[in-house]
Design an enzyme around this catalytic site. Sequence first.
Site, PDB file in Angstrom:
ATOM      1  N   GLY A 250       0.805  -1.210   0.000  1.00 55.61           N
ATOM      2  CA  GLY A 250       0.000   0.000   0.000  1.00 55.61           C
ATOM      3  C   GLY A 250       0.835   1.255   0.000  1.00 55.61           C
ATOM      4  N   PRO A 251       0.194   2.364  -0.350  1.00 55.18           N
ATOM      5  CG  PRO A 251      -1.445   3.945  -0.830  1.00 55.18           C
ATOM      6  CD  PRO A 251      -1.212   2.488  -0.730  1.00 55.18           C
ATOM      7  N   GLY A 253       2.234   5.772   4.414  1.00 55.17           N
ATOM      8  CA  GLY A 253       1.424   6.423   5.432  1.00 55.17           C
ATOM      9  C   GLY A 253       0.047   5.833   5.639  1.00 55.17           C
ATOM     10  CB  THR A 254      -1.915   3.246   4.029  1.00 52.80           C
ATOM     11  OG1 THR A 254      -0.799   2.462   3.633  1.00 52.80           O
ATOM     12  CG2 THR A 254      -2.321   4.158   2.903  1.00 52.80           C
ATOM     13  CB  THR A 257       4.808   0.968  10.548  1.00 50.96           C
ATOM     14  OG1 THR A 257       5.427   1.257   9.296  1.00 50.96           O
ATOM     15  CG2 THR A 257       5.859   0.673  11.576  1.00 50.96           C
ATOM     16  CD  GLU A 473      -1.267  30.266  -9.086  1.00 47.66           C
ATOM     17  OE1 GLU A 473      -2.133  29.374  -9.169  1.00 47.66           O
ATOM     18  OE2 GLU A 473      -0.054  30.042  -9.247  1.00 47.66           O
ATOM     19  CG  ASP A 548       1.170  25.028 -14.148  1.00 42.79           C
ATOM     20  OD1 ASP A 548       0.992  24.438 -13.075  1.00 42.79           O
ATOM     21  OD2 ASP A 548       1.122  26.265 -14.270  1.00 42.79           O
TER      22      ASP A 548
HETATM   23  N1  LIG Z   1      -5.249   3.364   9.478  1.00 42.02           N
HETATM   24  C1  LIG Z   1      -4.725   4.172  10.392  1.00 42.02           C
HETATM   25  N2  LIG Z   1      -5.350   4.346  11.564  1.00 42.02           N
HETATM   26  C2  LIG Z   1      -4.833   5.160  12.496  1.00 42.02           C
HETATM   27  N3  LIG Z   1      -3.710   5.855  12.343  1.00 42.02           N
HETATM   28  C3  LIG Z   1      -3.030   5.728  11.190  1.00 42.02           C
HETATM   29  C4  LIG Z   1      -3.510   4.878  10.160  1.00 42.02           C
HETATM   30  N4  LIG Z   1      -2.657   4.950   9.134  1.00 42.02           N
HETATM   31  C5  LIG Z   1      -1.665   5.775   9.499  1.00 42.02           C
HETATM   32  N5  LIG Z   1      -1.886   6.262  10.728  1.00 42.02           N
HETATM   33  C6  LIG Z   1      -1.035   7.216  11.431  1.00 42.02           C
HETATM   34  O1  LIG Z   1       0.054   7.531  10.614  1.00 42.02           O
HETATM   35  C7  LIG Z   1       1.281   7.149  11.219  1.00 42.02           C
HETATM   36  C8  LIG Z   1       2.231   6.590  10.187  1.00 42.02           C
HETATM   37  O2  LIG Z   1       1.720   5.395   9.681  1.00 42.02           O
HETATM   38  P1  LIG Z   1       2.644   4.160   9.353  1.00 42.02           P
HETATM   39  O3  LIG Z   1       4.054   4.482   9.660  1.00 42.02           O
HETATM   40  O4  LIG Z   1       2.061   2.971   9.967  1.00 42.02           O
HETATM   41  O5  LIG Z   1       2.462   4.119   7.802  1.00 42.02           O
HETATM   42  P2  LIG Z   1       3.168   3.139   6.765  1.00 42.02           P
HETATM   43  O6  LIG Z   1       2.088   2.630   5.878  1.00 42.02           O
HETATM   44  O7  LIG Z   1       3.990   2.170   7.468  1.00 42.02           O
HETATM   45  O8  LIG Z   1       4.022   4.172   5.972  1.00 42.02           O
HETATM   46  P3  LIG Z   1       5.380   3.911   5.176  1.00 42.02           P
HETATM   47  O9  LIG Z   1       5.024   3.092   4.006  1.00 42.02           O
HETATM   48  O10 LIG Z   1       5.762   5.312   4.829  1.00 42.02           O
HETATM   49  O11 LIG Z   1       6.294   3.257   6.146  1.00 42.02           O
HETATM   50  C9  LIG Z   1       0.902   6.166  12.279  1.00 42.02           C
HETATM   51  O12 LIG Z   1       1.806   6.201  13.327  1.00 42.02           O
HETATM   52  C10 LIG Z   1      -0.476   6.633  12.695  1.00 42.02           C
HETATM   53  O13 LIG Z   1      -0.377   7.667  13.637  1.00 42.02           O
HETATM   54 ZN   LIG Z   2       0.522  27.182 -12.536  1.00 42.86          ZN
END
Ligand SMILES: Nc1ncnc2c1ncn2[C@@H]1O[C@H](COP(=O)(O)OP(=O)(O)OP(=O)(O)O)[C@@H](O)[C@H]1O
Ligand SMILES: [Zn+2]
Length: 662
Positions: A250-251, A253-254, A257, A473, A548
Site C-alpha cells: 500500500g501507499p 502512510g496508510t 507499520t 493563478e 504545469d
Molecule cells: N489506518 C490508520 N489508523 C490510524 N492511524 C493511522 C492509520 N494509518 C496511518 N496512521 C497514522 O500515521 C502514522 C504513520 O503510519 P505508518 O508508519 O504505519 O504508515 P506506513 O504505511 O507504514 O508508511 P510507510 O510506508 O511510509 O512506512 C501512524 O503512526 C499513525 O499515527
Molecule cells: Zn501554474
Amino acid sequence: MSENPVKRPGKDGSRNKFKPVQEEGGTPGWFRSKGESPQGKFPGFLLFLMAGLLMLFVFLRFFSGTDAPEITYNEYKSVLSRALVTEVTVKTYEDKSAILSGKLNAPAQLQLIDKTTLQTNRFAVRVPSFTLEQADMLTEKGVRLKVEKGSSDLNTFLALFAPWIIFAALYFFLFRRMSGQNGAQAKNIFSFGKSRAKMVSEFEVKTTFKDVAGVDEAIEELQETVEFLTNPEKFQKIGGKIPKGVLLLGPPGTGKTLLAKAIAGEAKVPFFSISGADFVEMFVGVGAARVRDLFEQAKKNAPCIIFIDEIDAVGRSRGAGLGGGHDEREQTLNQLLVEMDGFTTNENVILIAATNRPDVLDSALLRPGRFDRQITIDKPDIRGREAILKIHTRNTPLDGDVDITVLAKSSPGFSGADLANLVNEAALLAARHEQVLITAVNFEQARDKILMGPERRSMFISDEQKKLTAYHEAGHVLVSIHTKGSDPIHKVTIIPRGRSLGLTAYLPLEDRYTHNREYLLAMITYALGGRVAEELVFQECSTGAANDIEKATDIARRMVRQWGMSESLGPINYGDSHKEVFLGKDYSHIREYSEETALQIDVEVRNIIMGCMENAKTVLSEQLAVLHRLAGILIEKESLNAREIQEITGPGQGALPNPVTA
Ligand SMILES: Nc1ncnc2c1ncn2[C@@H]1O[C@H](COP(=O)(O)OP(=O)(O)OP(=O)(O)O)[C@@H](O)[C@H]1O
Ligand SMILES: [Zn+2]
C-alpha cells in the site's frame, strides 16, 4: 576463526542481551538488539586483532631492551646528535647510591624516577629533557651511561605503524560514512554484521487493533495471524500450516507499520522492526550477515514478529540491477530467502513486510511458503478517514465547532499519516495562539498547510512578480471554472507556499478511483490555463509554468501510452513512460514498438496538449474582463477561498466550489 575473544552474553542470554538505547528523537523504550554473529564481525575483528598483536610485539621489543645491543657513551653521543631518540634506558653502576641520596645533581627527570626502578639499575628517561650536557654531567659525576637502543627506533616505529595508523583512520572514517549516522553507532565498531533491528518487548508494545482504523478487511485477515501466535497448537493439531510471511502492500502512510505493531500488541509478543535499507551496506556479505543475525535473534525470542519496512530495498528482482552494488543486495535477498525457508512454522516467528512497490519485488519472495499472504492497504475512504480522525482526536480538546464528519469529507486523498499530521498541526496552531481548544479554523489552516505546503510570507516578491503570479493563478481558476469535468477549486493564493510562488488548490468532492477522458482533458486544460493567461496579458511566458507543463504532458502521455485514449493508436499499451526510470525488472522493456509508432505517440501527445491549450485560450479570451478583475482582487487580498472566487467569476460549466470547504 568462528570463535573470537569477544565476551559473549551469558548462556541464558536474557539478562544482558538487550541494552536500552535511547534512539535519537525516538521513543524511549526502543531497544536495539545486540545480536552476536561471529561471521559478521569477522572482517573488522581480524584486522584489529592483527594490528593489536603487531603493536604488542613492537612494544615488547621496544621497551624490554634485554636483548638490545649495548652501545658505549660515545656512540650514544653521536647517535643523539644524529637523530631524535624517543626513549633510552640508562644504567648506573657505581653511583647509584649517590643518586639515591641526592648528592648527585642529577637532572630533574632522573630525580623523579621511581626509586625501585633505580634499584634494579635501570630506568627510562625521556631524551628531549635529557640533554647532551646532562649526559656529560652525569658521566663526569661517575655515572656510567649505557644506551641500549639507537636512533633508528623512531624510524622503525613509524615505518611499522604508519600504515596501520592510516589504515585504522580510514577504517573509522569509512565506517562513519557508511553508517551515515551519529557517533553513537560508530562507537561500536564491531557491529557490522549485526542486524540493526529495533526490538520492542511484549510489555512495551501498546498498540492494538483499536489504534488502527479504516482498514477493517486487513484487520480481519490479520486477526488469524494473531491467533497463530497466541495459540499455535490449535492450528498444528489439525495439521494446518501457519503462514510464515505476511506482506502488507500500500501507499506510504496508510498504517502498515502501525498494523504490524498492532499484531504484536494483540498477540503480546516481542516486535523486531527494521527497514530494508538497513540491510544494505557497502561491504559485500554484511547484509546477509545482518539477515542471519536478525533471524537468530528472533528465534531466541519466539514467539515474536519481525517487521521489515520497505522490503523492496532488498527484495527487488535479482539480476536486474544496473551497475555495481547489486551483488551485495542479491546476496542479502538470497539470505533472506534461505532464512525464510529455514525456519519452520513451529518456530513461531512471523515475518511481516511492507512495501509500496510490490511490482518490483522478486517473484521468489512471493512464492508459497514465503510471503504467502498478501494484504493490500489502501488510502482510507471517507468513513475510514472519519474513524482515523476519531482515533487521533481521542485525547485532544476540540472546540464545539469542529465536525469530524466534515473534516473527513474535506480531506479526500489523505492517508492515515496525513490525518494524524492534520490533527497534530491543528493542535500546534491552537497552542501557538494559546487556545485551550482546537477550533475548526485551526483545522482549516492545518489542512491548507498539508495540501499546499507552509506559507513563506517572509519571501520578498516584487510588485511585477506578484502581478504575473496573480494572472497566472487567475488563469488556472477561470479555465477550471469554465471547463467541464474539472475538480472543484478549494483555494487560490499568491502567497508563496512550499516551492511555488502561487497556488490554486483543488479538492475533489469525493474519492475518485478511476478517471474518465473528460476529467483528464480538463486537468490538462486548467494546468495550461496559467501559462495561457500570462501569454494573453503580457504577450510573454515565464518559467513559472514549468511544473504545469510537466503535469499536463505526463497526463497526455499516459492517456496515449497506457490508457488507450488516443483514437489513432487505440487501446494498446505502449509501455509506461515512468517505469524505465526504476532499474527494477522493467529494465528489459525499454521499447516494444516501432520507430513510426514512437513518432505517432509524440504526435498524439502533442495534439492532446495543443487542443487543450486552444480550449484554455478560448475561455480566457472570452473572460478577459473577469480575468483582470480576479487578478486585481487577488493582488489585493492574496488569498481567496472557493466562495469568494465564485462571487467574482460567477458559475461556469466546470468546477464548483467545494460545498464542504467553501
Ligand atoms: N489506518 C490508520 N489508523 C490510524 N492511524 C493511522 C492509520 N494509518 C496511518 N496512521 C497514522 O500515521 C502514522 C504513520 O503510519 P505508518 O508508519 O504505519 O504508515 P506506513 O504505511 O507504514 O508508511 P510507510 O510506508 O511510509 O512506512 C501512524 O503512526 C499513525 O499515527
Ligand atoms: Zn501554474
